[in-house]
Design a protein around this motif. Structure first.
Motif, PDB file in Angstrom:
ATOM      1  N   PRO A  43      31.815  42.523  52.135  1.00 29.33           N
ATOM      2  CA  PRO A  43      32.755  42.540  51.728  1.00 29.33           C
ATOM      3  C   PRO A  43      32.089  42.640  50.019  1.00 29.33           C
ATOM      4  CG  PRO A  43      33.723  41.313  53.054  1.00 29.33           C
ATOM      5  CD  PRO A  43      32.250  41.640  53.134  1.00 29.33           C
ATOM      6  N   PRO A  44      32.666  42.965  48.600  1.00 30.31           N
ATOM      7  CA  PRO A  44      31.980  42.809  47.882  1.00 30.31           C
ATOM      8  C   PRO A  44      32.630  40.817  47.058  1.00 30.31           C
ATOM      9  CG  PRO A  44      33.474  44.804  47.267  1.00 30.31           C
ATOM     10  CD  PRO A  44      33.258  44.376  48.670  1.00 30.31           C
ATOM     11  N   TYR A  54      25.138  36.104  50.412  1.00 30.25           N
ATOM     12  CA  TYR A  54      23.539  37.497  50.861  1.00 30.25           C
ATOM     13  C   TYR A  54      23.308  37.147  52.325  1.00 30.25           C
ATOM     14  CZ  TYR A  54      23.283  37.928  45.804  1.00 30.25           C
ATOM     15  OH  TYR A  54      23.069  37.903  45.018  1.00 30.25           O
ATOM     16  N   CYS A  55      24.140  38.160  52.872  1.00 35.09           N
ATOM     17  CA  CYS A  55      23.481  38.193  54.634  1.00 35.09           C
ATOM     18  C   CYS A  55      21.866  39.187  54.713  1.00 35.09           C
ATOM     19  CB  CYS A  55      24.534  38.720  55.246  1.00 35.09           C
ATOM     20  SG  CYS A  55      24.571  39.851  56.808  1.00 35.09           S
ATOM     21  N   ILE A  56      21.438  38.788  55.400  1.00 36.26           N
ATOM     22  CA  ILE A  56      19.855  39.088  55.120  1.00 36.26           C
ATOM     23  C   ILE A  56      19.549  39.367  56.467  1.00 36.26           C
ATOM     24  CG2 ILE A  56      17.374  39.320  54.084  1.00 36.26           C
ATOM     25  CD1 ILE A  56      18.890  37.423  52.377  1.00 36.26           C
ATOM     26  N   ARG A  57      19.234  40.587  57.026  1.00 35.36           N
ATOM     27  CA  ARG A  57      17.979  41.038  57.922  1.00 35.36           C
ATOM     28  C   ARG A  57      16.400  40.265  57.992  1.00 35.36           C
ATOM     29  NH1 ARG A  57      19.887  47.040  59.438  1.00 35.36           N
ATOM     30  NH2 ARG A  57      17.532  46.324  60.670  1.00 35.36           N
ATOM     31  N   LEU A  58      15.755  39.919  58.813  1.00 35.85           N
ATOM     32  CA  LEU A  58      14.508  39.830  58.803  1.00 35.85           C
ATOM     33  C   LEU A  58      13.414  39.704  59.718  1.00 35.85           C
ATOM     34  CD1 LEU A  58      13.017  37.744  56.627  1.00 35.85           C
ATOM     35  CD2 LEU A  58      13.358  35.585  57.323  1.00 35.85           C
ATOM     36  N   PHE A  69      17.507  41.361  49.681  1.00 33.04           N
ATOM     37  CA  PHE A  69      18.871  40.788  49.204  1.00 33.04           C
ATOM     38  C   PHE A  69      19.247  42.329  48.846  1.00 33.04           C
ATOM     39  CE2 PHE A  69      18.732  36.171  48.775  1.00 33.04           C
ATOM     40  CZ  PHE A  69      17.324  35.883  48.321  1.00 33.04           C
ATOM     41  N   GLY A  70      20.919  42.376  49.223  1.00 31.06           N
ATOM     42  CA  GLY A  70      22.551  43.274  48.848  1.00 31.06           C
ATOM     43  C   GLY A  70      21.905  42.538  47.596  1.00 31.06           C
ATOM     44  N   THR A  71      24.318  42.867  47.104  1.00 33.88           N
ATOM     45  CA  THR A  71      24.692  42.449  46.500  1.00 33.88           C
ATOM     46  C   THR A  71      25.731  41.438  46.659  1.00 33.88           C
ATOM     47  OG1 THR A  71      26.204  44.448  46.614  1.00 33.88           O
ATOM     48  CG2 THR A  71      24.555  45.082  45.085  1.00 33.88           C
ATOM     49  N   GLY A  72      25.683  41.165  48.270  1.00 36.19           N
ATOM     50  CA  GLY A  72      26.592  39.951  48.975  1.00 36.19           C
ATOM     51  C   GLY A  72      27.978  39.915  48.751  1.00 36.19           C
ATOM     52  N   THR A  73      28.282  39.258  48.893  1.00 34.90           N
ATOM     53  CA  THR A  73      30.290  38.884  48.568  1.00 34.90           C
ATOM     54  C   THR A  73      30.367  37.360  47.596  1.00 34.90           C
ATOM     55  OG1 THR A  73      30.445  39.849  50.810  1.00 34.90           O
ATOM     56  CG2 THR A  73      32.665  38.148  49.803  1.00 34.90           C
ATOM     57  N   LEU A  74      31.373  37.762  47.218  1.00 36.19           N
ATOM     58  CA  LEU A  74      31.667  36.916  45.700  1.00 36.19           C
ATOM     59  C   LEU A  74      32.522  36.310  45.975  1.00 36.19           C
ATOM     60  CD1 LEU A  74      31.757  35.030  43.128  1.00 36.19           C
ATOM     61  CD2 LEU A  74      32.641  37.056  42.019  1.00 36.19           C
ATOM     62  N   LEU A  75      32.213  35.127  46.493  1.00 31.95           N
ATOM     63  CA  LEU A  75      33.952  33.667  47.454  1.00 31.95           C
ATOM     64  C   LEU A  75      34.099  33.098  46.728  1.00 31.95           C
ATOM     65  CD1 LEU A  75      35.617  33.393  49.624  1.00 31.95           C
ATOM     66  CD2 LEU A  75      34.055  31.706  49.982  1.00 31.95           C
ATOM     67  N   ALA A  76      35.293  33.283  46.023  1.00 30.95           N
ATOM     68  CA  ALA A  76      35.923  33.033  45.058  1.00 30.95           C
ATOM     69  C   ALA A  76      37.198  31.573  45.804  1.00 30.95           C
ATOM     70  CB  ALA A  76      36.750  32.886  44.056  1.00 30.95           C
ATOM     71  N   VAL A  77      36.962  30.300  45.527  1.00 34.47           N
ATOM     72  CA  VAL A  77      37.378  29.623  46.404  1.00 34.47           C
ATOM     73  C   VAL A  77      38.884  29.230  45.445  1.00 34.47           C
ATOM     74  CG1 VAL A  77      37.556  27.147  48.087  1.00 34.47           C
ATOM     75  CG2 VAL A  77      36.187  28.741  48.058  1.00 34.47           C
ATOM     76  N   GLN A  78      39.838  28.884  45.758  1.00 33.24           N
ATOM     77  CA  GLN A  78      41.347  28.928  44.401  1.00 33.24           C
ATOM     78  C   GLN A  78      41.673  27.553  44.921  1.00 33.24           C
ATOM     79  OE1 GLN A  78      41.658  31.217  42.314  1.00 33.24           O
ATOM     80  NE2 GLN A  78      40.822  32.585  43.191  1.00 33.24           N
ATOM     81  N   PRO A  79      42.134  27.010  44.289  1.00 31.63           N
ATOM     82  CA  PRO A  79      42.444  25.616  45.027  1.00 31.63           C
ATOM     83  C   PRO A  79      44.058  25.429  44.813  1.00 31.63           C
ATOM     84  CG  PRO A  79      42.933  25.804  41.649  1.00 31.63           C
ATOM     85  CD  PRO A  79      41.875  27.181  42.308  1.00 31.63           C
TER      86      PRO A  79
END
Lengths: 111, 111
Positions: free
Chosen positions: B7-8, B87-91, B101-111
Motif C-alpha cells: 500500500p502506498p 520497502y519490501c524486496i524479494r531477493l 526497490f519499489g515505491t514502498g509504504t509511507l508509514l506515518a506514526v501519529q502522536p
C-alpha cells in the motif's frame, strides 16, 4: 563501527558540467553498490562492485557515467557531462554478505 | 520490476503496533523477503529478512504466510521515529544480488 561515508553531501552544478562523488565503505565489506534515487522513487542500482571488479553495471548510462573502485576499498562515481535528469540522490552501500549498509547519500541538483 | 505490492501509505498511532503488508505472489522457493526502511533524507536501513519461517529481531517481526505469497512486517510499539518509507524486496539468495526497490509504504506514526 563506522558507517558508509559519502562526500560531498550536496552539490549544485550546471548542465554539461562534470561532477564526482566519493564513497568509503565499511571496512572489510567486499561488495560496494551505487544507487540513484530520483525524488518520489525507490533507489535504483547503477553499479555493483565485488572487491575492485564490476559485477553488474547494466543500469549505468555508460555514455556519461563512470565508476571505479580503487584497491577494492574506496569508490568514485563520475558524471560527465551532467543533464537535468541526473538531479537525484546518489547512494553508496556496502555489504559483507546478506545485508546492505547505506551511506547518507549525495544530493545532486543540475540546473 | 519490483515484483512486490505494498500500500502506498499507512497511519499508525504512537505506541501501537504497526502492521505493514506486502504481496509477493510470484515469489520462488529460493527468494528471500527483505525489508528496508528509509527515514527522510537518510539512506535506506536494513530491518529484517526471512525465507520461510517467521523472524524476529530487536527492530521488528516478519510474518511470512505458509504459501509465501505475502508477508507482514510488524513494529510492535511504533514511535514517531519510525515514520519512514518501508520497502519490501524479494531477493534471490546470495551475497551479490541487487536490491530492486519499489515505491514502498509511507508509514506515518501519529502522536
Amino acid at each position: 563501527e563506522a558507517g558508509v561515508a559519502q562526500s560531498p553531501r550536496y552539490k549544485i552544478i550546471e548542465k554539461r558540467q562534470s561532477v564526482a562523488f566519493w564513497c568509503n565503505p565499511i571496512s572489510g565489506h567486499a561488495t560496494l553498490y551505487w544507487y540513484q534515487q530520483i525524488l518520489g522513487q525507490g533507489p535504483k542500482l547503477l553499479i555493483q562492485f565485488q572487491n575492485n571488479g564490476v559485477v553488474d553495471d547494466s543500469q549505468l548510462p555508460k555514455d556519461r557515467f563512470s565508476a571505479e573502485r580503487l584497491k577494492g576499498v574506496d569508490s568514485t562515481l563520475k558524471i560527465q557531462p551532467a543533464k537535468l535528469e541526473d538531479s537525484a540522490v546518489y547512494l553508496c552501500a556496502s555489504s559483507p554478505y546478506d545485508k546492505q549498509y547505506f551511506g547518507p547519500g549525495t544530493r545532486l541538483t543540475v540546473t | 520490476d519490483a515484483k512486490t505490492t505494498q500500500p502506498p501509505s499507512m497511519d499508525c498511532a504512537e505506541g501501537r503496533a504497526a502492521n505493514l503488508p506486502c504481496n509477493h505472489s510470484t515469489i520462488s522457493g529460493n527468494e528471500y523477503v527483505y525489508w528496508y526502511r528509509q527515514i527522510h533524507s537518510q539512506g535506506p536501513q536494513y530491518i529484517i529478512h526471512g525465507l520461510k519461517n517467521n523472524e524476529t529481531n530487536e527492530m521488528a517481526s516478519l510474518i511470512i504466510t505458509e504459501d509465501r505469497k505475502s508477508s507482514t512486517l510488524i513494529l510492535p510499539h511504533a514511535t514517531l521515529r519510525d515514520t519512514a518509507v518501508y520497502y519490501c524486496i524479494r531477493l534471490y539468495g546470495g551475497a551479490t544480488n541487487k536490491l530492486i526497490f519499489g515505491t514502498g509504504t509511507l508509514l506515518a506514526v501519529q502522536p
